[in-house]
Design an enzyme around this catalytic site. Structure first.
Site, PDB file in Angstrom:
ATOM      1  N   GLY A  20       0.784  -1.234   0.000  1.00 55.40           N
ATOM      2  CA  GLY A  20       0.000   0.000   0.000  1.00 55.40           C
ATOM      3  C   GLY A  20       0.813   1.279   0.000  1.00 55.40           C
ATOM      4  N   ARG A 101      -5.210  -9.028  -9.236  1.00 57.94           N
ATOM      5  CA  ARG A 101      -6.216  -9.771  -9.994  1.00 57.94           C
ATOM      6  C   ARG A 101      -6.630  -8.982 -11.220  1.00 57.94           C
ATOM      7  NH1 ARG A 101      -8.919 -13.735  -6.801  1.00 57.94           N
ATOM      8  NH2 ARG A 101      -7.896 -13.731  -4.776  1.00 57.94           N
ATOM      9  N   HIS A 119       1.108   0.530 -13.135  1.00 57.42           N
ATOM     10  CA  HIS A 119       1.940  -0.594 -13.566  1.00 57.42           C
ATOM     11  C   HIS A 119       3.411  -0.158 -13.554  1.00 57.42           C
ATOM     12  CE1 HIS A 119       2.866  -4.348 -15.539  1.00 57.42           C
ATOM     13  NE2 HIS A 119       3.675  -3.687 -16.349  1.00 57.42           N
TER      14      HIS A 119
HETATM   15  C1  GRF Z   1       3.438  -1.280  -7.532  1.00 57.63           C
HETATM   16  O1  GRF Z   1       4.759  -1.493  -7.944  1.00 57.63           O
HETATM   17  C2  GRF Z   1       2.504  -1.195  -8.713  1.00 57.63           C
HETATM   18  O2  GRF Z   1       3.098  -0.674  -9.846  1.00 57.63           O
HETATM   19  C3  GRF Z   1       2.123  -2.634  -8.923  1.00 57.63           C
HETATM   20  O3  GRF Z   1       2.045  -3.178  -7.628  1.00 57.63           O
HETATM   21  C4  GRF Z   1       2.890  -2.456  -6.750  1.00 57.63           C
HETATM   22  C5  GRF Z   1       2.068  -2.024  -5.586  1.00 57.63           C
HETATM   23  O4  GRF Z   1       2.863  -1.464  -4.564  1.00 57.63           O
HETATM   24  N1  GRF Z   1       0.901  -2.729  -9.681  1.00 57.63           N
HETATM   25  P1  GRF Z   1       2.216  -0.860  -3.267  1.00 57.63           P
HETATM   26  O5  GRF Z   1       1.360  -1.944  -2.633  1.00 57.63           O
HETATM   27  O6  GRF Z   1       1.417   0.336  -3.641  1.00 57.63           O
HETATM   28  O7  GRF Z   1       3.379  -0.518  -2.403  1.00 57.63           O
END
Ligand code: GRF
Length: 213
Positions: A20, A101, A119
């Site tokens: 998060g 998901r 992403h």
């Molecule tokens: C991030 O690197 C995002 O790009 C990917 O999942 C990760 C989530 O990180 N989709 P966080 O839980 O917000 O620290």
């Protein structure tokens, strides 16, 4: 996209499965008034995900919601449960922040054009898992992150914001990922600011951010 009462901030739900850190950057931007957004709930498909703790610490309702039997997608009864909770909290838009998901048509139809994902790559390069590692293995000289609108595909929707980072000679997957994440924490609030102020217009695959939609 409508907001009721005197509070015109965009009511946003955040869905995540992990640490998060992106949620934290969104909460910080909201609290500082940098973006006209209110996080109304945080939902996770992982019972003990730290994202839920972060939300509660920030005074935001946070729930584990059973996503059902499929490990990599949100469909059927699980999808219905998510839609019900999102409606319960009055969410107007959804930010996927490390939600592991693929979302399907039911949720897409309920929030058409109002679901964002982040992403850790410069899409359309390196979709899928551990993109920073893919970039390193490929020998890319530039990596980065993308905030995009979510469609039926995997990491394929129209691009809203991208931020680039150079790949350094001595980068490891961990150091590169950490630098990409720093940029994610700028990119997500930036994309949400545009969405909340209705400056996001979609023309074919192109997202234009110039004028109010
Ligand atoms: C991030 O690197 C995002 O790009 C990917 O999942 C990760 C989530 O990180 N989709 P966080 O839980 O917000 O620290």
């Amino acid at each position: 996209m409508t907001s009721t009462g005197t509070d015109s901030r965009l009511k946003l739900a955040v869905l995540g499965s992990g640490r998060g850190t992106n949620l934290q950057s969104i909460m910080d931007a909201c609290a500082g008034g940098a973006i006209p957004v209110q996080v109304v709930c945080v939902l996770s498909d992982v019972k003990d995900a730290y994202i839920l703790e972060r939300a509660r610490h920030g005074g935001i309702p946070a729930e584990f919601v059973d996503a059902g039997p499929f490990r990599t997608k949100l469909e059927g009864a699980g999808e219905k449960r998510y839609i019900e909770r999102l409606r319960h909290y009055g969410a107007e838009a959804v930010a996927l922040a490390g939600f592991m998901r693929i979302v399907k048509r039911g949720l897409l139809d309920a929030f058409r054009g109002r679901i964002l994902n982040i992403h850790p790559a410069l899409l359309p390069a390196f979709p899928g898992l551990e993109s920073w590692k893919q970039a390193l293995d490929y020998g890319a000289k530039v990596a980065g992150c993308t905030v995009h609108l979510v469609d039926e595909g995997t990491d394929t929707g129209p691009i809203v914001v991208q931020r680039a980072v150079p790949v350094l000679e001595d980068d490891t997957p961990e150091t590169l990922h950490a630098r990409i994440q720093e940029q994610e924490h700028i990119a997500y609030p930036e994309a949400l600011r545009a969405l909340a102020s209705r400056r996001v217009r979609i023309e074919g695959r192109r997202v234009r951010m110039g004028q109010k939609a």
